[in-house]
Design a protein around this motif. Structure first.
Motif: not given
Length: 60
Positions: A43-59
């Motif tokens: 989980r920490t790694t996920f949040y090091a890259h993205y704020q949330d799943k919406a942030d990931l979607l924008q990439t």
């Protein structure tokens, strides 16, 4: 974005996991827990890259 191959690989794993889950579950049902389990990261790694799943979607 960084040139570190580990950073790039993590982002690639998360993006692939997101696309796969979108095909089966749809955006509204996807959770961060599902994403990290599918990408096999913590989980920490996920949040090091993205704020949330919406942030990931924008990439994508």
């Amino acid at each position: 974005m960084t040139n570190d191959p580990r950073f790039q690989r993590t982002e690639q794993l998360l993006q692939q996991a997101f696309i796969q889950l979108m095909g089966t579950d749809g955006y509204d049902k996807i959770t961060v827990m599902q994403l990290i389990n599918k990408a096999q990261i913590n989980r920490t790694t996920f949040y090091a890259h993205y704020q949330d799943k919406a942030d990931l979607l924008q990439t994508l």
